[in-house]
Design a protein around this motif. Structure first.
Motif, mmCIF file in Angstrom:
data_model
loop_
_atom_site.group_PDB
_atom_site.id
_atom_site.type_symbol
_atom_site.label_atom_id
_atom_site.label_comp_id
_atom_site.label_asym_id
_atom_site.label_seq_id
_atom_site.Cartn_x
_atom_site.Cartn_y
_atom_site.Cartn_z
ATOM 1 N N GLY A 214 0.820 -1.215 0.000
ATOM 2 C CA GLY A 214 0.000 0.000 0.000
ATOM 3 C C GLY A 214 0.850 1.259 0.000
ATOM 4 N N ILE A 215 1.922 1.247 0.795
ATOM 5 C CA ILE A 215 2.815 2.405 0.830
ATOM 6 C C ILE A 215 3.465 2.632 -0.531
ATOM 7 C CG2 ILE A 215 4.904 3.377 1.855
ATOM 8 C CD1 ILE A 215 4.260 1.896 4.422
ATOM 9 N N LEU A 216 3.947 1.543 -1.138
ATOM 10 C CA LEU A 216 4.613 1.668 -2.431
ATOM 11 C C LEU A 216 3.653 2.163 -3.515
ATOM 12 C CD1 LEU A 216 6.801 -1.568 -2.293
ATOM 13 C CD2 LEU A 216 7.626 0.806 -2.316
ATOM 14 N N LYS A 217 2.402 1.708 -3.444
ATOM 15 C CA LYS A 217 1.412 2.176 -4.414
ATOM 16 C C LYS A 217 1.177 3.683 -4.267
ATOM 17 C CE LYS A 217 -3.341 1.458 -6.001
ATOM 18 N NZ LYS A 217 -4.599 0.671 -5.809
ATOM 19 N N ASN A 218 1.050 4.146 -3.025
ATOM 20 C CA ASN A 218 0.862 5.582 -2.802
ATOM 21 C C ASN A 218 2.105 6.383 -3.203
ATOM 22 O OD1 ASN A 218 -1.794 5.646 -1.861
ATOM 23 N ND2 ASN A 218 -1.187 5.184 0.242
ATOM 24 N N LEU A 219 3.273 5.810 -2.945
ATOM 25 C CA LEU A 219 4.506 6.488 -3.350
ATOM 26 C C LEU A 219 4.548 6.671 -4.865
ATOM 27 C CD1 LEU A 219 7.306 4.944 -1.078
ATOM 28 C CD2 LEU A 219 6.451 7.301 -1.074
ATOM 29 N N ASP A 220 4.102 5.659 -5.602
ATOM 30 C CA ASP A 220 4.061 5.789 -7.067
ATOM 31 C C ASP A 220 3.159 6.954 -7.483
ATOM 32 O OD1 ASP A 220 5.834 3.758 -7.668
ATOM 33 O OD2 ASP A 220 4.276 2.208 -7.808
ATOM 34 N N GLY A 221 2.029 7.098 -6.780
ATOM 35 C CA GLY A 221 1.142 8.212 -7.097
ATOM 36 C C GLY A 221 1.791 9.551 -6.816
#
Length: 313
Positions: free
Chosen positions: A201-208
């Motif tokens: 989840g953190i990595l997905k938000n970081l991509d955003g």
């Protein structure tokens, strides 16, 4: 509709509560019989009384409040501009009363409403950057404080400024979510397996967030080019570039933690957490420039929608 007194922009609370007093002065001479005779002595100074609002979307509330208090203390004469470019003249502040409507969690004022009284100032003042507003401002309130050559380019500049502010705010919201999740992971240093469950989840938000700040970084030349019109844009460009680099560093560290199954906590989480601290600091540094850019766009919108130029003041 917005007002500007000196370099302080604000909005009136109620345009119907704008009180303007004009008066004439007469000397009264007694006569032996009959009523006294009047002798015209000239006009009195115009007095204005109205309520204003200082809101954080137009810039720092406390900074602008202190500027007004400072001008009152120095008894400094300031030019007053109303709406689309109506130059009312120079005025001194005779009275200010203020109430704070709401604050942030640290107690910083985010909105003040004030009652302010002004008295006309007749004569020259040493520094009057807005006194010739109608000559250089292209009938724009905000244009009155910009270089003459920049006024023609305001429409093109507005698009860049608006997009930059929107990208920053979108990215900041995503980083807020990352910050909350990392706070949970930080408590799981003794349970790496549980911490791993939060990493996708953190990595997905970081991509955003990387997408937003990557686009901002790609706009750096455009934002730097706006510097002469709005210096805050180049400040945002500088901070955004740093945020983008820190986001990439944070992503690399968390990816390492995911690939290693959470092994060697200090080797992946500590660098990621440190990068987040740097991101938070840069976000805070960019907040003031973005607020200034947002205020600039708001003021330009105010001018864009006013087609009725009838002088009702």
């Amino acid at each position: 509709m917005y007002f500007m007194l000196g370099s302080v922009a604000f909005e009136p609370v109620d345009l119907t509560d704008f009180n303007e007093t004009h008066a004439a002065d007469f000397a009264e001479h007694a006569v032996l019989k009959g009523k006294p005779r009047l002798q015209a002595m000239g006009e009195k100074l115009t007095e204005l009384n109205f309520a204003i609002r200082l809101h954080h979307t137009l810039g720092g509330v406390e900074r602008r409040y202190q500027e007004l208090l400072g001008a009152k203390s120095k008894q400094a004469a300031l030019p007053l501009i109303i709406g689309r470019g109506k130059y009312k003249g120079n005025f001194v502040i005779t009275d200010i009363s203020s109430v704070t409507l709401f604050t942030d969690k640290l107690g910083n004022a985010l909105c003040r409403e004030m009652n302010i009284s002004l008295r006309e100032f007749v004569g020259d003042i040493e520094e009057n950057p807005l006194g010739a507003a109608l000559n250089i401002g292209g009938n724009s309130l905000l244009g009155s404080i910009l270089p003459a050559g920049a006024v023609k380019a305001l429409s093109q500049v507005k698009e860049t400024v608006q997009k930059g502010a929107e990208l920053f705010n979108q990215g900041r919201q995503i980083i807020d979510s990352v910050r909350d999740t990392v706070a949970v992971v930080r408590q799981l240093s003794d349970d790496p397996a549980s911490a791993l469950a939060y990493l996708p989840g953190i990595l997905k938000n970081l991509d955003g967030a990387i997408g937003n700040f990557g686009e901002l970084t790609g706009m750096r030349d455009l934002l730097e080019g706006v510097h002469k019109v709005l210096p805050a844009a180049s400040d945002l460009a500088r901070e955004s570039a740093g945020i983008y680099e820190d986001l990439m560093s944070m992503k690399d560290s968390l990816t390492l933690g995911k690939q290693s199954g959470g092994a060697d906590w200090n080797n992946w989480f500590k660098p990621a957490d440190s990068a987040l601290d740097d991101i938070n600091e840069r976000i805070d540094n960019a907040a003031a420039p973005v607020a200034e850019m947002t205020a600039w766009v708001v003021l330009r919108k105010d001018e864009d929608v006013i087609d009725d130029t009838t002088d009702r003041t």
